[in-house]
Design an enzyme around this catalytic site. Sequence first.
Site, PDB file in Angstrom:
ATOM      1  N   THR A  46     -10.144   3.659  10.827  1.00  0.00           N
ATOM      2  CA  THR A  46     -10.023   2.809  12.014  1.00  0.00           C
ATOM      3  C   THR A  46      -9.461   3.558  13.211  1.00  0.00           C
ATOM      4  OG1 THR A  46      -7.896   2.001  11.160  1.00  0.00           O
ATOM      5  CG2 THR A  46      -9.842   0.632  10.758  1.00  0.00           C
TER       6      THR A  46
ATOM      7  N   ASP B 110      -3.425   4.332  -2.019  1.00  0.00           N
ATOM      8  CA  ASP B 110      -4.343   4.792  -0.966  1.00  0.00           C
ATOM      9  C   ASP B 110      -4.324   6.318  -0.883  1.00  0.00           C
ATOM     10  OD1 ASP B 110      -5.940   4.964   1.305  1.00  0.00           O
ATOM     11  OD2 ASP B 110      -4.290   4.497   2.682  1.00  0.00           O
TER      12      ASP B 110
ATOM     13  N   LYS C 283      -7.445   8.166  -1.141  1.00  0.00           N
ATOM     14  CA  LYS C 283      -8.718   8.582  -0.548  1.00  0.00           C
ATOM     15  C   LYS C 283      -9.267   9.855  -1.218  1.00  0.00           C
ATOM     16  CE  LYS C 283      -7.464   6.788   4.051  1.00  0.00           C
ATOM     17  NZ  LYS C 283      -6.015   6.545   3.859  1.00  0.00           N
TER      18      LYS C 283
ATOM     19  N   ASP D  94     -13.538  14.941  -3.699  1.00  0.00           N
ATOM     20  CA  ASP D  94     -13.628  16.235  -4.360  1.00  0.00           C
ATOM     21  C   ASP D  94     -14.909  16.239  -5.188  1.00  0.00           C
ATOM     22  OD1 ASP D  94     -12.907  18.770  -5.577  1.00  0.00           O
ATOM     23  OD2 ASP D  94     -10.813  18.262  -5.170  1.00  0.00           O
TER      24      ASP D  94
ATOM     25  N   ARG E 104       2.821  -1.146  10.548  1.00  0.00           N
ATOM     26  CA  ARG E 104       3.885  -1.127  11.543  1.00  0.00           C
ATOM     27  C   ARG E 104       4.218  -2.476  12.167  1.00  0.00           C
ATOM     28  NH1 ARG E 104       1.351   4.305  14.047  1.00  0.00           N
ATOM     29  NH2 ARG E 104      -0.453   3.254  13.131  1.00  0.00           N
TER      30      ARG E 104
ATOM     31  N   LYS F 136       0.843  -1.192   0.000  1.00  0.00           N
ATOM     32  CA  LYS F 136       0.000   0.000   0.000  1.00  0.00           C
ATOM     33  C   LYS F 136       0.875   1.237   0.000  1.00  0.00           C
ATOM     34  CE  LYS F 136      -2.280   1.551   3.716  1.00  0.00           C
ATOM     35  NZ  LYS F 136      -1.999   3.031   3.801  1.00  0.00           N
TER      36      LYS F 136
END
Length: 235
Positions: A121, A60, A62, A65, A213, A33
């Site tokens: 999340t 990614d 997002k 607009d 992570r 990603k």
Amino acid sequence: MDPKKPIIALDFPNQEEVFAFLDQFQGQQLNVKVGMELFYAGGTAFLNALQARGHDIFLDLKLHDIPNTVERAMAILASTGVAMVNVHAAGGKEMMQAALRGLEAGSTGKRPMLISVTQLTSTSTEQMNEEQGIPGEVLGSVLRYAKLTKAAGLDGVVCSPLEAAAIKDACGEDFQTITPGIRLATSIADDQKRIMTPSQAAQSGSDYIVVGRPITQADNSKVTYDQITTDWSGQ
């Protein structure tokens, strides 16, 4: 993009650190990603370099607009050959439909999977209520956005693994759920609030998992990746 493999969130500040990390996985085709930070720094040349190594990309960004802007942007992103892209469901049905048109117009082969973001999340019920002005529980908002996404013709949503089963019930088994907030039982939660282990996510109905992570900051990233893959795929 192979759903049996976790999508590794490349949470690095620059391309040099990304490629140093990926060097641990010589000969392996990964799902990765790429978020805003890396894309804005490296652009399509960075995507091309990842693809040259054989990796499939979830871009990614997002997008959120006006419909015309999103449609034209998606037509450009489609030409990069990434496997998955996303928009914010809060942009509305018309915007999501425009995004889909843009992807279809810009794709020279199979179009990228198009998904929407429901609630991040990292969002708590209190934040949603007080800052977004949306009453009720997070799940209610997620389901409303998921149904809107399905009505717009998109392939699925990004959601918490805690919400995947309810989304499947509301939108059907073919509607894809892409779930961040995945941690091994021994991992800390970081800033994610709605989390599960890989095996729990599989049981809950997640189609893809996104892990950052816990892999990228592990003492041995390859060993951790293999553990998560095994836990996720059940092999």
